[in-house]
Design a protein around this motif. Structure first.
Motif, short mmCIF file in Angstrom:
data_model
loop_
_atom_site.label_atom_id
_atom_site.label_comp_id
_atom_site.label_asym_id
_atom_site.label_seq_id
_atom_site.Cartn_x
_atom_site.Cartn_y
_atom_site.Cartn_z
N GLU A 151 -32.05 9.76 27.65
CA GLU A 151 -32.14 8.62 28.55
C GLU A 151 -31.63 8.86 29.86
O GLU A 151 -32.32 8.50 30.70
CB GLU A 151 -31.93 7.45 27.85
N ASP A 152 -30.61 9.35 29.91
CA ASP A 152 -29.89 9.67 31.25
C ASP A 152 -30.65 10.86 32.03
O ASP A 152 -30.61 10.72 33.18
CB ASP A 152 -28.41 10.19 31.05
N THR A 153 -30.91 11.72 31.29
CA THR A 153 -31.73 12.81 32.00
C THR A 153 -32.85 12.24 32.64
O THR A 153 -33.29 12.73 33.65
CB THR A 153 -32.02 13.98 30.69
N ILE A 154 -33.72 11.32 31.96
CA ILE A 154 -35.01 10.98 32.47
C ILE A 154 -34.69 10.07 33.60
O ILE A 154 -35.15 10.27 34.69
CB ILE A 154 -35.59 9.95 31.31
N ASP A 202 -18.63 24.63 46.75
CA ASP A 202 -18.97 23.84 47.85
C ASP A 202 -18.74 22.57 47.37
O ASP A 202 -19.47 21.75 46.35
CB ASP A 202 -20.49 23.88 48.30
N PRO A 203 -17.58 21.90 48.06
CA PRO A 203 -17.35 20.51 47.14
C PRO A 203 -18.55 19.47 47.28
O PRO A 203 -18.66 18.32 46.61
CB PRO A 203 -16.16 19.90 48.05
N GLU A 204 -19.43 19.50 48.28
CA GLU A 204 -20.51 18.43 48.43
C GLU A 204 -21.19 18.52 47.26
O GLU A 204 -21.84 17.57 46.85
CB GLU A 204 -21.15 19.24 49.65
N PHE A 205 -21.42 19.57 46.53
CA PHE A 205 -22.21 19.53 45.31
C PHE A 205 -21.63 19.58 44.11
O PHE A 205 -22.04 19.80 42.75
CB PHE A 205 -23.28 21.01 44.97
N ALA A 206 -20.06 19.65 44.15
CA ALA A 206 -19.50 19.44 42.96
C ALA A 206 -19.60 17.89 42.19
O ALA A 206 -19.86 16.90 43.05
CB ALA A 206 -17.92 19.58 43.13
N PHE A 207 -19.70 17.96 40.92
CA PHE A 207 -20.13 16.56 40.50
C PHE A 207 -19.38 16.81 38.88
O PHE A 207 -19.87 17.74 38.19
CB PHE A 207 -21.40 16.40 40.18
N VAL A 208 -18.55 15.74 38.61
CA VAL A 208 -18.29 15.43 37.09
C VAL A 208 -18.80 13.98 36.78
O VAL A 208 -18.29 13.00 37.32
CB VAL A 208 -16.73 15.39 36.96
N GLY A 209 -19.56 14.03 35.85
CA GLY A 209 -20.22 12.83 35.34
C GLY A 209 -21.20 12.99 34.08
O GLY A 209 -20.96 13.87 33.39
#
Length: 181
Positions: A115-118, A1-8
């Motif tokens: 830190e990113d996770t938080i 589902d492209p709506e939930f695809a994420f690269v970051g």
């Protein structure tokens, strides 16, 4: 589902999972009921969710750390003895960089992922409460006042995380903050 695809950033996925588990933890207390049996089930569920939150971060951090060390060790073994084409020279340079990185670089990187996770944890929590895509954990609480109280707890934790009022340096501090809700 492209709506939930994420690269970051790596912390996005880790933060999103931990935020969902935390909201389920908060909601579980609202569904406890009055009987000792239902309170016991709620306590068991909440303990399991805390373990899951801890396991998500520890599993990621330990796995990432192990893979980093494995790549570094294999790069040290695979160094070409002679220079060849330009691609092998690039490979040699990159392998040298990986092999010579001090442990502090790896530790700093994992800290930055934390830190990113938080940050993503906080953003995702707010999005799921204030935004359009609400979570069933809160929506299934029929008592509107009780649901609002749970949402306030989650929002307060998220805002404190994002604004730095709750400086959480590691998973144990996060778990302590969640348990205090």
């Amino acid at each position: 589902d492209p709506e939930f695809a994420f690269v970051g950033p790596i912390g996005f996925d880790v933060g999103k999972i931990m935020a969902n588990l935390t909201m389920a933890y908060i909601a579980a207390s609202a569904r406890a009921g009055d009987s000792p049996e239902s309170k016991q089930k709620s306590d068991a569920q909440r303990a399991w969710l805390i373990d899951c939150i801890r396991d998500v971060w520890n599993g990621f951090a330990e796995g990432f750390d192990a893979q980093w060390k494995e790549v570094t060790a294999s790069a040290a073994k695979a160094r070409p003895e002679t220079e060849g084409s330009s691609s092998s020279r690039r490979s040699l340079i990159w392998d040298e960089v990986k092999v010579q990185m001090p442990d502090s670089v790896r530790e700093q990187f994992i800290h930055e992922v934390w830190e990113d996770t938080i940050g993503f944890f906080g953003c995702f929590t707010i999005r799921r409460i204030v935004g359009v895509a609400h979570i069933q954990d809160f929506e299934s609480i029929e008592d509107v006042k009780l649901r609002a109280a749970c949402e306030r707890k989650a929002l307060q934790l998220a805002m404190d995380m994002l604004l730095g009022k709750e400086e959480l340096r590691n998973i144990d501090e996060l778990v302590t903050a969640i348990k205090q809700l």
